[in-house]
Each structure stands twice: as structure tokens, then as C-alpha cells.
Design a protein around this motif. Structure first.
Motif, PDB file in Angstrom:
ATOM      1  N   ASN B   4      12.222  12.255  12.162  1.00  0.00           N
ATOM      2  CA  ASN B   4      11.063  13.016  11.467  1.00  0.00           C
ATOM      3  C   ASN B   4      11.041  14.474  11.102  1.00  0.00           C
ATOM      4  O   ASN B   4      11.672  15.096  11.026  1.00  0.00           O
ATOM      5  CB  ASN B   4      10.056  13.386  12.727  1.00  0.00           C
ATOM      6  CG  ASN B   4       9.812  12.114  13.905  1.00  0.00           C
ATOM      7  OD1 ASN B   4       9.378  11.298  13.028  1.00  0.00           O
ATOM      8  ND2 ASN B   4      10.026  11.922  14.798  1.00  0.00           N
ATOM      9  N   TRP B  74      -0.124  10.837   7.981  1.00  0.00           N
ATOM     10  CA  TRP B  74       0.537  10.072   8.549  1.00  0.00           C
ATOM     11  C   TRP B  74       2.230  10.540   8.317  1.00  0.00           C
ATOM     12  O   TRP B  74       2.663   9.923   8.540  1.00  0.00           O
ATOM     13  CB  TRP B  74      -0.015   8.529   9.038  1.00  0.00           C
ATOM     14  CG  TRP B  74       0.496   8.135   7.173  1.00  0.00           C
ATOM     15  CD1 TRP B  74       1.333   7.300   6.470  1.00  0.00           C
ATOM     16  CD2 TRP B  74      -0.541   8.104   5.575  1.00  0.00           C
ATOM     17  NE1 TRP B  74       1.251   7.151   5.195  1.00  0.00           N
ATOM     18  CE2 TRP B  74      -0.071   7.514   4.902  1.00  0.00           C
ATOM     19  CE3 TRP B  74      -1.958   8.814   5.943  1.00  0.00           C
ATOM     20  CZ2 TRP B  74      -1.080   7.269   3.966  1.00  0.00           C
ATOM     21  CZ3 TRP B  74      -2.553   8.169   4.713  1.00  0.00           C
ATOM     22  CH2 TRP B  74      -1.852   8.044   3.492  1.00  0.00           C
ATOM     23  N   ARG B  75       1.925  10.998   7.200  1.00  0.00           N
ATOM     24  CA  ARG B  75       3.247  11.461   6.518  1.00  0.00           C
ATOM     25  C   ARG B  75       4.383  12.757   7.508  1.00  0.00           C
ATOM     26  O   ARG B  75       3.300  13.463   7.343  1.00  0.00           O
ATOM     27  CB  ARG B  75       3.286  11.229   5.218  1.00  0.00           C
ATOM     28  CG  ARG B  75       2.786  10.171   4.071  1.00  0.00           C
ATOM     29  CD  ARG B  75       3.439   9.652   2.683  1.00  0.00           C
ATOM     30  NE  ARG B  75       4.868   9.185   2.921  1.00  0.00           N
ATOM     31  CZ  ARG B  75       5.221   8.196   3.114  1.00  0.00           C
ATOM     32  NH1 ARG B  75       4.759   7.980   2.852  1.00  0.00           N
ATOM     33  NH2 ARG B  75       6.591   8.500   2.667  1.00  0.00           N
ATOM     34  N   THR B  77       6.555   9.396   6.935  1.00  0.00           N
ATOM     35  CA  THR B  77       6.840   8.403   8.402  1.00  0.00           C
ATOM     36  C   THR B  77       8.721   8.568   8.141  1.00  0.00           C
ATOM     37  O   THR B  77       9.143   9.134   8.270  1.00  0.00           O
ATOM     38  CB  THR B  77       6.988   7.171   7.526  1.00  0.00           C
ATOM     39  OG1 THR B  77       7.381   7.559   5.920  1.00  0.00           O
ATOM     40  CG2 THR B  77       5.194   7.046   6.840  1.00  0.00           C
ATOM     41  N   LYS B  98      13.124   2.910   6.711  1.00  0.00           N
ATOM     42  CA  LYS B  98      12.065   4.210   6.427  1.00  0.00           C
ATOM     43  C   LYS B  98      11.017   3.284   6.769  1.00  0.00           C
ATOM     44  O   LYS B  98       9.973   2.495   6.485  1.00  0.00           O
ATOM     45  CB  LYS B  98      12.119   4.659   5.442  1.00  0.00           C
ATOM     46  CG  LYS B  98      10.507   5.455   4.654  1.00  0.00           C
ATOM     47  CD  LYS B  98      11.217   6.769   5.070  1.00  0.00           C
ATOM     48  CE  LYS B  98       9.677   7.874   4.133  1.00  0.00           C
ATOM     49  NZ  LYS B  98      10.571   8.920   5.353  1.00  0.00           N
ATOM     50  N   ASP B  99       9.949   3.876   7.694  1.00  0.00           N
ATOM     51  CA  ASP B  99       9.053   3.146   8.605  1.00  0.00           C
ATOM     52  C   ASP B  99       7.622   3.496   7.841  1.00  0.00           C
ATOM     53  O   ASP B  99       6.953   4.320   8.701  1.00  0.00           O
ATOM     54  CB  ASP B  99       9.218   3.156  10.067  1.00  0.00           C
ATOM     55  CG  ASP B  99       7.979   2.379  10.585  1.00  0.00           C
ATOM     56  OD1 ASP B  99       7.716   1.964  10.027  1.00  0.00           O
ATOM     57  OD2 ASP B  99       7.802   2.628  11.682  1.00  0.00           O
ATOM     58  N   GLU B 100       6.839   2.435   7.151  1.00  0.00           N
ATOM     59  CA  GLU B 100       6.021   2.522   6.261  1.00  0.00           C
ATOM     60  C   GLU B 100       4.614   2.067   7.151  1.00  0.00           C
ATOM     61  O   GLU B 100       3.744   2.705   6.862  1.00  0.00           O
ATOM     62  CB  GLU B 100       5.975   2.721   4.814  1.00  0.00           C
ATOM     63  CG  GLU B 100       6.660   3.116   3.462  1.00  0.00           C
ATOM     64  CD  GLU B 100       6.028   4.629   3.798  1.00  0.00           C
ATOM     65  OE1 GLU B 100       5.275   4.985   3.170  1.00  0.00           O
ATOM     66  OE2 GLU B 100       7.173   5.493   3.996  1.00  0.00           O
ATOM     67  N   VAL B 102       3.387   3.022   9.572  1.00  0.00           N
ATOM     68  CA  VAL B 102       2.834   3.113  10.370  1.00  0.00           C
ATOM     69  C   VAL B 102       1.401   4.582   9.994  1.00  0.00           C
ATOM     70  O   VAL B 102       0.647   5.216  10.429  1.00  0.00           O
ATOM     71  CB  VAL B 102       3.451   5.349  10.889  1.00  0.00           C
ATOM     72  CG1 VAL B 102       4.969   4.835  11.731  1.00  0.00           C
ATOM     73  CG2 VAL B 102       4.085   6.234   9.510  1.00  0.00           C
ATOM     74  N   SER B 103       1.022   4.052   9.112  1.00  0.00           N
ATOM     75  CA  SER B 103       0.046   4.477   8.242  1.00  0.00           C
ATOM     76  C   SER B 103      -1.320   3.665   9.334  1.00  0.00           C
ATOM     77  O   SER B 103      -1.285   2.539   9.393  1.00  0.00           O
ATOM     78  CB  SER B 103      -0.128   4.506   6.429  1.00  0.00           C
ATOM     79  OG  SER B 103      -0.315   2.919   6.052  1.00  0.00           O
ATOM     80  N   HIS B 108       2.735   0.360   3.197  1.00  0.00           N
ATOM     81  CA  HIS B 108       2.646   1.486   2.348  1.00  0.00           C
ATOM     82  C   HIS B 108       1.771   1.758   1.154  1.00  0.00           C
ATOM     83  O   HIS B 108       1.390   2.748   0.315  1.00  0.00           O
ATOM     84  CB  HIS B 108       4.262   0.805   1.518  1.00  0.00           C
ATOM     85  CG  HIS B 108       3.922  -0.135   0.620  1.00  0.00           C
ATOM     86  ND1 HIS B 108       3.981  -1.317   0.724  1.00  0.00           N
ATOM     87  CD2 HIS B 108       4.103  -0.151  -0.902  1.00  0.00           C
ATOM     88  CE1 HIS B 108       3.981  -2.000   0.378  1.00  0.00           C
ATOM     89  NE2 HIS B 108       3.883  -1.282  -0.693  1.00  0.00           N
ATOM     90  N   ASN B 111       0.294   5.360   0.274  1.00  0.00           N
ATOM     91  CA  ASN B 111       0.753   5.959  -0.609  1.00  0.00           C
ATOM     92  C   ASN B 111      -0.175   6.105  -1.682  1.00  0.00           C
ATOM     93  O   ASN B 111      -0.349   6.835  -2.678  1.00  0.00           O
ATOM     94  CB  ASN B 111       1.757   5.667  -0.503  1.00  0.00           C
ATOM     95  CG  ASN B 111       2.530   5.940   0.611  1.00  0.00           C
ATOM     96  OD1 ASN B 111       2.266   6.881   1.543  1.00  0.00           O
ATOM     97  ND2 ASN B 111       3.909   4.772   1.176  1.00  0.00           N
TER      98      ASN B 111
END
Lengths: 415, 415
Positions: B4, B74-75, B77, B98-100, B102-103, B108, B111
Motif C-alpha cells: 500500500n 480510494w487511491r 490502490t 494492481k488492484d483497481e 477498490v474504487s 479503474h 480515474n
């Protein structure tokens, strides 16, 4: 604002509240004899390690390394300060939430599913049986079972099995078998009570199979204390003092216990249980010994209960539709150490939508009960000009509960 | 293993790939005159800040503070090493993702939705119109619009509007208005092409309204480069070297561009686009000027295309069902700087289920294309005894796509 901890900061021991309770818990009673249960009575259903945890009075219990390895797939979970919600409310309160929705199953439930699967595997068990309502617990145990190579059989309340296929699919994606309950009555819509009876019968009848429960019991709440332990460390990291109030929604009591039990020794920290007005166990139930299931197969537990034959109305927060409560939570409420409040679901969804439109995430209906209480605490703090520090448990996301939001947004929700 | 970064490590500038492209991009052409477009031609649809970004050749572009404040919900991520998947494959490769997911919208897409909403708000626009297929982009713009107090009108492909209500409800929970497209033909099932036409007509006809696009355009890929920039920093934090290969699924190209463009200057890093065999734009399309929509209302873009009248089969990865591709991605593939591969969906879901049963999370069908390619890279590394470092973009979760898993697990999936 978010505070993350690196995976090596997952707590290495669970917090046992037993030494801090106002009085020792009354023992569970055998459903037939009504005599106190011994460990051997539970051995057909649970591994000895969990039976020992159920009655332990040690202040802490080490978490096995194999369990930590799995918890670290998503833990520590973030602690978030809800600054945009604070601004929308115009409150001087500081609102923090612990985001348990980031687990693979989308809720706090895997915190106990993983150690339960581990201890069963370690005792040579090859198969777990459990019940599930809408599927939160079943999906958590399905995930944990696939991790440890166990078979998993889930008895799902038939009405949910037929009307809410998404969590059934989630369980199957992780390799679990899912059947509608009651298994013997194909026209019966089922209930948590019938599903518990099916799962207990399955486990009792097969030597390779144990039973697994997702809430209520002492060892379940023990496993959930990683939530509150992490939150305490993260609040320190944020430069924050101890919270003035800690809030969790309460069905059986596991997410509430998880966030609140590590704060029990801090007498200045208020603890608040939030339940649905339509299933008001803590606010309108009686404290008594009662069965955990409808059929009366389980041990009798000392708890607040609406009676084991009470059928709650079909509110959207399915995880809060339980006639009883955790003995630990019940004891804290009875002793006055924990407060309890109840809300109708329209007030709950009002807060849920306000949260989604300010912070972003869409919460589970169960979680939204805690949000409603946090919002009301923040508004009370505004009224009193009080810089209250509020911590609540964001126990799960609402992505598989969106039809409930559809009902709310289009005026079809009733209290 | 997860790495993180704290919220203050969100990149403060986007990475512009334009100076690193093998050759300058050919300009978009006016749909009527077929002459190169000027900024004024786009002004009825987009704010000037985005039009400037579309043609900028600056190496980096600062991210406004108001945008950073929202991205930080959230970033950054997480970057995750998929050690359990590696073990299941028995590969010496190291697999990172890369876990996008979680937004708030689960992908993604926010973004770029957030800066697009911000720049429109800053230019005095009060309302955005857009199209959406299954709803990933519409929900991201719905979220971003509520954050900046904009109205949001989403034209949703009618077949999805009627059959997949969940993302429609998500958009409405964030306050967006959602109508089925085509608006004038209630019996027409609709397509991304008809929905783009509806949204462009809406925006062109109202002075208070602009249009917003979720992929393909240069400024969209620019906004997504926070993904790759963070991943580079997190790999360093993990003590890892530059990846040998960077992988993303490709529909319009935005999640692929986001993770891969910051690696374009590193000539030793292979870049891989993964597309569905049933919509093989990069692997079987022609490079040509073509329209972005079916009706021919949009500018002509230089890209790989299957023809703007191509109707892809109804595969589950709805976000990859697009007849064309981002001009930037197309240019990289044409120049040989990026590879492209195509998979049938049965192979994709096989990898998705293996991922879910080892790592836990259930991926979106689109994302699962990248997982399939990462698994095959890891197996090739095993074959060659090669400690390959693989990075892929986990662009979104599959929690609103579970019916696709149901089809796969019960043998109803066709290629």
C-alpha cells in the motif's frame, strides 16, 4: 483520509473479552437434559481448539501462522475518516470507519471462516457443513474451505436460494456445494432456523464432517477482534485519541463484537449496538436461555431473545434477522456496559444513500444500520458543539443487495 | 503480499506518452468534411482543458488538487503479489497485480470520470451526458458527477437496461438519471453505437451539457496513467526490478493504457494487450480511419477497427465489445512496441476461477482476459525456467457479473 497498515501489522493474537466481562457468562445448556454442556458434548460438531476457545479466560489467544498468512490476503483493512460525510453533516465530530468490505467475500465474515476452516483441517476433518441466509456467511466459509482444501456444504434458506442467486454463484465459484433448505420439504420457503437444523443434522451424521457457525458463539466474536485491535492502532497512527463511541450493527453480534470488544476495558468509550426495529432483540427482547435454531436442536444459550419461534419480517438486512444474540453482547447490554438502539429500515437507507453520495461506496443494508447511528451521533455532536470521535464498523458492501436500493429509491420500501 | 502507499503518494501529475510514441498521432477528422479537427470543433462537447490535453505533447500534466482530493478516497490502490496463484501454477515467475477494483464503482473507470467531471464543472457546465453498455462507465461518471454536484444523464444500451438492472441501480443510488437507448425506438435492443449517438445528440443540443467518454481518447488514457505510475513506485517498494511484461485487457484501451503507458520508455519491458477472440480488433482488424459510433456522428479516428458497423457477439466481457481501439494503443501495436493476443471466453473463465480459488477475489470478465494472459506467461516462464516478473491490471471485480460465472460453472458458456 485513509490509514493503511502493512500486512505484517495484522494482530498476532486475538483479544479475549472474557476476563473483562462484568460477570462470568452462564454456561450453555444441553438441549435435552438442560444441564451445563461439557466439551465432549460439542466434539461431534466442533474441533477441540474451538471448543477450548469458547470457554477460555486467557486475556489473549495466539493466531496460528497459517491463519495469518490467509488473513494477510486482505488484512489489515483500511481505517477511513469520512471527511466528506462530516462536511455534508456540518458536524464538528470526527467520523472514522473500519472498512471490512475489502475481504474476498465482501464482509467481515472471513475473519472467522478462515480460522474455523484451519482448526478443522488441523484436526483431520475433510468437510464442513453450515447454513446461510442470503449467503454472506456461506460465501465466507466457501472461500475459507477452498483455501484449506476442505469440502463445503451450504444449506441455504430456500427463498434466498431461489430469489437471490448471486451469493449462491459466489459460493459455487469458490467450489462449495449449495442446496436449498429445508432439504426434505421442497415447498417450504425455509428460514435460518431450518437451515441450521439441516446443517447440524448433516455434521452430526458424518464422521468426516463438522459444523461451522458464523456468529453468536464466543469463539466467533474472538476471531473478529482483529477488527477492533487494528482500528486502535490505526487511530493512534492518525494521531487520534480513543473514540468517544464505537458503533456496530447487531444481528448475531459478530461484527459488533469484532470492533467493540477490544474497547470494553476502556470505561470512557461508549459502545453502541444497532438493530432493526422489526427484529428488536436487544431493545425489546427478554434475557433468557433459548435455542439457537427453530427446531430446538442446538444448545440453550443465555441471551436476549424474541423466542426461537419468532419469524422476523423480510427486511432487506437479512443478516440482522435473528431471534437471539451473542451471549457476550447480551451480557454487556444487560450490565449496562453497551447501549442498544433500533431503527426502521427507511431511516437506515436514508443514511446509506447519504453515505454513498458523499463517500462513494454503497454499503450493505446491515452495515447501514451502523451508519445511521453514526450520522445521528454526529448530528448530536453538532447540536452540542462537541468534537466527538465516532468509530463505526463498515462491515460489508451492498453490491449484492442493490435491489434493496432500487426499492428505496423508487418508493417501494416499507418499514 | 500487498504494498500500500499512503494517500499522499497519489501521483501529482499524469504521464503523457505523446513524446514517447514512435511517431506523432494522425489527427482526428471531421465526420462531415473529413478535414483535421480543430479545438473549436470539439468545444460543444468537451471543456477546453480536456481538448488541450487531447493534443498536448508535454511530458507530464499536473493533476488539480480538487481531483487529487477525490482520487484519494480510494487511491493509491494496492499492488498485490499473487503468491498463492504462483504456487498453484508451480512457476518461478513473480506475478503482481494492481488492484483497481477498490474504487467506489469497482473498476479503474473513476480515474478519468473524476477529472472529466471536475474540468466540466470548472468551465461552468452543469450537466453531463454519456452512454454506457453494461454500466461500468455510467456508474463511474454517476459517482464523479455527484461528487462535483453535476447532473448526470446516462443512455444505457436497452438490452442491458432491461436484463442487468444492478448497475442501473448503482447509477441511480449516486443520483444519475438512466434511460434506455435508443430513446426513439422502444423495441430496439440498442448497442454502444446507438447509445453514443443519443448522448452526443443530447450534449450538442443543450448549452448546459457536455459529453463524456470513458475510453479511447487520449485524455482518457492520460488520466488512467496513475495506475502505472503507482505500480512503478510500489514495485520499487517491494524491492522488485522493472517488470519483464505488463499486461492489460483491451476494449477501448483505457485500463491497458493506464498500466502500460508509463512503461513505454523502458524498451526492455514487453507490453501486452489482451482481447476477446470474438471481437479481435488488434489481432484481426485493419488500421484505418473510422467512426467511434455506429451512426457516424463522431470524429474519425486513426485506429485498428473491425468497421463501425461490426456488431460483436454477446460475450460476457461487455466492456471489450467495441469495434475500434484507442489511437494511442493502435499506434503502439502498429509500431511493434506492444503485442496483442486474443482468447476465447472459455479459456478466460478457466483462469478467472483458478484466480478466485487461489487468491480469493472474483474478477470481472474483462479483467479475466488479462489474468489468462498472465497465467500463460507464468506457465511459459515455468517451461523455460525463467524468473519472469509479470505485472497485470486487475481492472475490476466481477460481483455484478456473477451470472457469467453461473453459465461457466454449469456448462452454459459458449465461445
Amino acid at each position: 483520509m485513509r490509514w493503511n497498515l502493512s500486512p505484517d501489522r495484522v494482530p498476532t493474537a486475538w483479544f479475549n473479552v472474557a476476563p473483562h466481562l462484568p460477570a462470568p457468562l452462564e454456561p450453555p445448556l444441553h438441549p435435552g437434559t438442560r444441564e451445563p454442556l461439557g466439551p465432549d458434548d460439542l466434539a461431534p460438531l466442533f474441533p477441540m481448539a474451538l471448543i477450548a476457545q469458547e470457554v477460555s479466560t486467557e486475556p489473549s489467544i495466539d493466531i496460528p501462522g497459517e491463519v495469518l498468512d490467509v488473513l494477510r490476503l486482505w488484512r489489515p483493512t483500511p481505517l477511513v475518516r469520512a471527511t466528506r460525510l462530516e462536511a455534508a453533516l456540518g458536524t464538528p465530530a470526527r467520523i472514522y470507519y473500519k472498512d471490512e468490505s475489502v475481504s474476498p467475500a465482501g464482509s467481515h465474515k472471513p475473519n472467522t471462516a478462515v480460522p474455523q476452516a484451519f482448526y478443522n483441517k488441523a484436526e483431520g476433518i475433510g468437510r464442513l457443513a453450515t447454513e446461510t441466509g442470503a449467503g454472506q456467511w456461506g460465501s465466507a466459509l466457501g472461500f475459507a474451505s477452498t483455501v484449506f482444501g476442505l469440502e463445503c456444504m451450504v444449506y441455504m434458506v430456500r427463498a434466498s436460494f431461489e430469489q437471490k442467486p448471486y451469493r449462491r454463484i459466489l459460493m459455487e465459484t469458490w467450489g462449495a456445494s449449495v442446496v436449498p433448505s429445508p432439504v426434505d420439504e421442497p415447498d417450504h420457503p425455509g428460514s435460518l432456523g431450518t437451515a441450521i437444523s439441516d446443517a447440524v443434522r448433516d455434521a452430526a451424521g458424518r464422521a468426516d464432517t463438522h459444523y461451522s457457525l458464523g456468529s453468536v458463539l464466543n469463539h466467533v466474536l474472538l476471531h473478529q477482534t482483529v477488527i477492533g485491535l487494528e482500528a486502535r492502532e490505526q487511530l493512534q497512527l492518525a494521531g487520534e485519541r480513543l473514540p468517544d463511541v464505537v458503533i456496530g450493527s447487531c444481528g448475531g453480534g459478530s461484527n459488533l463484537g469484532g470492533i467493540s470488544l477490544p474497547f470494553v476495558p476502556e470505561q470512557d468509550v461508549r459502545l453502541v449496538a444497532v438493530e432493526p426495529a422489526s427484529c428488536p432483540t436487544l431493545t425489546a427482547g427478554r434475557f433468557d436461555y433459548d435455542f439457537g435454531d427453530t427446531a430446538g436442536l442446538t444448545p440453550l444459550l443465555p441471551m436476549y431473545t424474541l423466542g426461537h419461534e419468532f419469524i422476523p419480517p423480510p427486511i432487506h438486512a437479512g443478516g440482522l434477522r435473528y431471534h437471539g444474540d451473542s451471549p457476550i453482547i447480551s451480557a454487556l447490554v444487560k450490565a449496562g456496559r453497551m447501549e442498544a438502539i433500533a431503527y426502521p429500515q427507511s431511516k437506515v437507507f436514508e443514511a446509506a444513500v447519504q453515505f454513498a453520495r458523499t463517500q462513494g461506496p454503497v454499503p450493505a443494508p446491515e452495515t447501514s444500520h451502523a451508519i445511521r447511528a453514526a450520522v445521528d451521533e454526529a448530528l448530536a455532536a453538532k447540536e452540542e458543539g462537541d468534537e466527538r470521535v465516532i468509530l463505526f464498523n463498515y462491515s460489508g458492501h451492498g453490491l449484492l443487495d442493490l435491489s434493496a436500493y432500487d426499492d428505496y429509491l423508487h418508493g417501494r420500501l416499507t418499514d
